[in-house]
Each structure stands twice: as C-alpha cells, then as structure tokens.
Design an enzyme around this catalytic site. Structure first.
Site, short mmCIF file in Angstrom:
data_model
loop_
_atom_site.label_atom_id
_atom_site.label_comp_id
_atom_site.label_asym_id
_atom_site.label_seq_id
_atom_site.Cartn_x
_atom_site.Cartn_y
_atom_site.Cartn_z
CG ASP A 1 -33.99 106.62 -28.52
OD1 ASP A 1 -33.14 106.50 -27.61
OD2 ASP A 1 -34.47 105.65 -29.12
CG ASP B 1 -37.44 106.22 -27.32
OD1 ASP B 1 -36.98 107.05 -26.50
OD2 ASP B 1 -37.35 104.99 -27.16
NE ARG C 1 -41.72 99.38 -23.92
CZ ARG C 1 -42.56 100.09 -24.67
NH1 ARG C 1 -43.78 100.31 -24.24
NH2 ARG C 1 -42.18 100.59 -25.82
CB THR D 1 -42.04 90.72 -23.45
OG1 THR D 1 -41.19 91.46 -22.56
CG2 THR D 1 -41.29 89.49 -23.95
#
Length: 225
Positions: free
Chosen positions: A219, A216, A117, A121
């Site tokens: 992560d 995340d 991703r 945006t």
C-alpha cells in the site's frame, strides 16, 4: 559481508541478515517512518532491495574460472548468467522488488504467484501462478517484502516445488521478517535460504503485522494506503 542471525529452531545457515551499517539503518529509518512521503518510501526501499538482491546473488552456485588480466592470471568465479535465473514475485507487494531485480538482471526470467491473505483469518489463498516452463532447472529468487506469519511464503514455495524446483535452489528475499515467519518456512522447507533486511520483534500485532515493522509495504509503495 553479512552476519547470520538465527531464530529458535532455525538451521544456522538458513537466514542471512544484511550487516547493519549507518547506510542500512538510514534506509530502514526512512521507510519505517510513517510520515515518509511515497517518493521517499519508494526510492529508499528500492535502494534497500538492491542490497538484498545482491546478497541473494552471493548465495547462488559459483564456478571457478581463470581470466587473464593485463598483468597476469586471476583465479575467480562466475555466477549463473541472468538468463539462467528466475525471479518470482508474490503479488502484489513483491512487484515493487521485481522492478529492482530486472534493472539488476535484465535477462532474468520472471514468474508470478498471486496469493492474498484473508484479513480476518490471516490465512493465505492461491489465486494464480505463471512460471517459466523450465523453472525446475533454474535457481529461483523468490521475493516478498514482508515475512510475517509465513503462510504466503510457504504456499508460494509449495507452488515452486510442485513445478519441480528443489527447495535448495530457492532463495527467499524479504525486507523485513519475524521469528514466526522464519519458523514457518524452516519447518516446511528447511533447505530454503532466506535473505532479509532485519528480524523484528517475535510477536506480531493483533492484525498480524510485523512490529515495529513499517505497515503495509504494498500500500505504501503503490500509493493505495
């Protein structure tokens, strides 16, 4: 057992949410806590993913059969064999779920789709896919821990359907999701079923993260946070 929740415009049987119990709440609490160390995050998320995958397997087509017990006959069902299934991970975060899936289903075929991703945006981009040649005849469990905007999920499902997989043969498994992602999948592929650990707030953060979410997932799982 499970309970079914629906977001606006979703087919009523599309989404299966794990039944909330003290165990599932404790697992969510552990992985959502921003102070959790990686050992805790990995261990408890693996336990939650195991429950989600078992729920996904319960949605696969079953064939009635009769077996003999030591005391008589029993009419039951058989699910597809491990070797007839395919688990597909959306890289990189879903590789965390793949390990749990392979421990549960040692003979399962594995496919991988790399979608990243754009952080500016929030739009997905396909970089790579590797799927079994005969995936079109297999039930597919598609894994990604987070279903936020739905862009990556919709793109990955498109890769599968381009390879001949019927949307009705796909079960998408995620740890967390929100209404926006569910709506995106439902609009594009209404026959795809979703199994999730929880449906969080309907509004994403400015960075397109699920709220309250857990940050995340990849992560935190792989130690790159």
């Amino acid at each position: 057992s499970c309970r079914v929740k629906t977001a606006p415009r979703l087919p009523p049987t599309m989404v299966t949410v794990l039944r909330e119990t003290p165990l599932t709440r404790a697992l969510h609490t552990a992985i959502r806590d921003k102070t959790a160390d990686r050992r805790t995050f990995v261990r408890q998320s693996d336990r939650l993913v195991h429950l989600l995958l078992e729920e996904a397997l319960s949605l696969l087509p079953a064939e009635e059969c009769i077996v003999e017990t030591p005391c008589g006959s029993y009419t039951g069902v058989r699910l597809p064999a491990d070797a007839d299934l395919c688990v597909v991970s959306i890289l990189r975060a879903a590789d965390s779920m793949l390990g749990v899936a392979r421990a549960l289903l040692p003979e399962v075929a594995v496919g991988k789709i790399l979608i990243q991703r754009d952080e500016q945006t929030a739009q997905p981009k396909l970089f790579y896919s590797k799927l079994p040649n005969d995936i079109s005849r297999r039930p597919v469990i598609l894994c990604d821990p987070m279903l936020a905007t739905g862009g990556s999920a919709v793109m990955a499902i498109g890769v599968l359907t381009d390879a001949g997989v019927s949307p009705a043969s796909i079960v998408f498994v995620c740890v967390l999701c929100c209404a926006e992602g569910l709506d995106a999948v439902a609009r594009a592929y209404p026959e795809v079923r979703v199994v999730t650990g929880a449906i969080d707030d309907p509004v994403l953060s400015a960075q397109k993260y699920i709220v309250p979410g857990l940050g995340d997932f990849g992560d935190r799982y792989f130690g790159t946070d």
